[in-house]
Design a protein around this motif. Sequence first.
Motif, short mmCIF file in Angstrom:
data_model
loop_
_atom_site.label_atom_id
_atom_site.label_comp_id
_atom_site.label_asym_id
_atom_site.label_seq_id
_atom_site.Cartn_x
_atom_site.Cartn_y
_atom_site.Cartn_z
N HIS A 54 0.84 -1.20 0.00
CA HIS A 54 0.00 0.00 0.00
C HIS A 54 0.87 1.25 0.00
O HIS A 54 0.61 2.21 -0.73
CB HIS A 54 -0.92 -0.01 1.22
CG HIS A 54 -1.66 1.26 1.45
ND1 HIS A 54 -2.75 1.63 0.70
CD2 HIS A 54 -1.46 2.26 2.33
CE1 HIS A 54 -3.19 2.79 1.11
NE2 HIS A 54 -2.43 3.20 2.11
N HIS A 55 1.89 1.27 0.80
CA HIS A 55 2.76 2.45 0.89
C HIS A 55 3.59 2.65 -0.37
O HIS A 55 3.99 3.77 -0.67
CB HIS A 55 3.65 2.36 2.13
CG HIS A 55 2.88 2.44 3.40
ND1 HIS A 55 2.24 3.59 3.81
CD2 HIS A 55 2.59 1.52 4.35
CE1 HIS A 55 1.61 3.37 4.94
NE2 HIS A 55 1.81 2.12 5.29
N LYS A 56 3.83 1.59 -1.12
CA LYS A 56 4.57 1.72 -2.38
C LYS A 56 3.66 2.18 -3.51
O LYS A 56 4.09 2.90 -4.41
CB LYS A 56 5.23 0.38 -2.75
CG LYS A 56 6.38 0.02 -1.84
CD LYS A 56 7.01 -1.28 -2.26
CE LYS A 56 8.17 -1.61 -1.36
NZ LYS A 56 8.82 -2.87 -1.71
N THR A 58 0.47 3.80 -3.18
CA THR A 58 -0.33 5.00 -2.92
C THR A 58 0.25 6.28 -3.51
O THR A 58 -0.49 7.05 -4.13
CB THR A 58 -0.59 5.15 -1.42
OG1 THR A 58 -1.29 3.99 -0.96
CG2 THR A 58 -1.42 6.38 -1.12
N PRO A 59 1.54 6.58 -3.36
CA PRO A 59 2.04 7.86 -3.90
C PRO A 59 1.80 8.03 -5.40
O PRO A 59 1.48 9.12 -5.86
CB PRO A 59 3.53 7.82 -3.59
CG PRO A 59 3.64 6.92 -2.41
CD PRO A 59 2.58 5.88 -2.62
N GLY A 60 1.89 6.97 -6.17
CA GLY A 60 1.63 7.05 -7.60
C GLY A 60 0.17 6.98 -7.94
O GLY A 60 -0.28 7.48 -8.97
N LEU A 62 -2.53 8.16 -6.08
CA LEU A 62 -3.35 9.32 -5.74
C LEU A 62 -3.45 10.34 -6.87
O LEU A 62 -4.55 10.82 -7.17
CB LEU A 62 -2.86 9.95 -4.43
CG LEU A 62 -3.07 9.07 -3.20
CD1 LEU A 62 -2.49 9.74 -1.96
CD2 LEU A 62 -4.53 8.73 -2.98
N PRO A 63 -2.35 10.71 -7.54
CA PRO A 63 -2.49 11.63 -8.67
C PRO A 63 -3.34 11.04 -9.80
O PRO A 63 -4.13 11.75 -10.44
CB PRO A 63 -1.05 11.85 -9.14
CG PRO A 63 -0.21 11.54 -7.94
CD PRO A 63 -0.95 10.45 -7.23
N ASP A 66 -6.97 11.35 -8.78
CA ASP A 66 -7.41 12.73 -8.97
C ASP A 66 -7.79 13.00 -10.42
O ASP A 66 -8.78 13.66 -10.72
CB ASP A 66 -6.33 13.72 -8.51
CG ASP A 66 -6.17 13.75 -7.00
OD1 ASP A 66 -7.11 13.33 -6.30
OD2 ASP A 66 -5.10 14.19 -6.56
#
Length: 74
Positions: A54-56, A58-60, A62-63, A66
């Motif tokens: 999840h932590h790997k 999520t950053p990619g 979320l954009p 959006d």
Amino acid sequence: MVIVGAGIVGAAVAFEVARAGAEVVLLDKSVPACGVTADSFAWIGGPRGADVLHHKITPGFLPLADRVYATGLS
């Protein structure tokens, strides 16, 4: 025990209750995971940050989410 709803939550509860030794009847109006679970854009992860994947992701993600929401197609 009778559990109504064979989505992710109902199926997980049914599994855990059965694993604990109880007899379980799982009911749903259709096939499993075809209601709210099928339409959800949610992420179900591990507790307290234990979900490394999840932590790997999520950053990619979320954009991207959006952008999808901005189209109005979600």
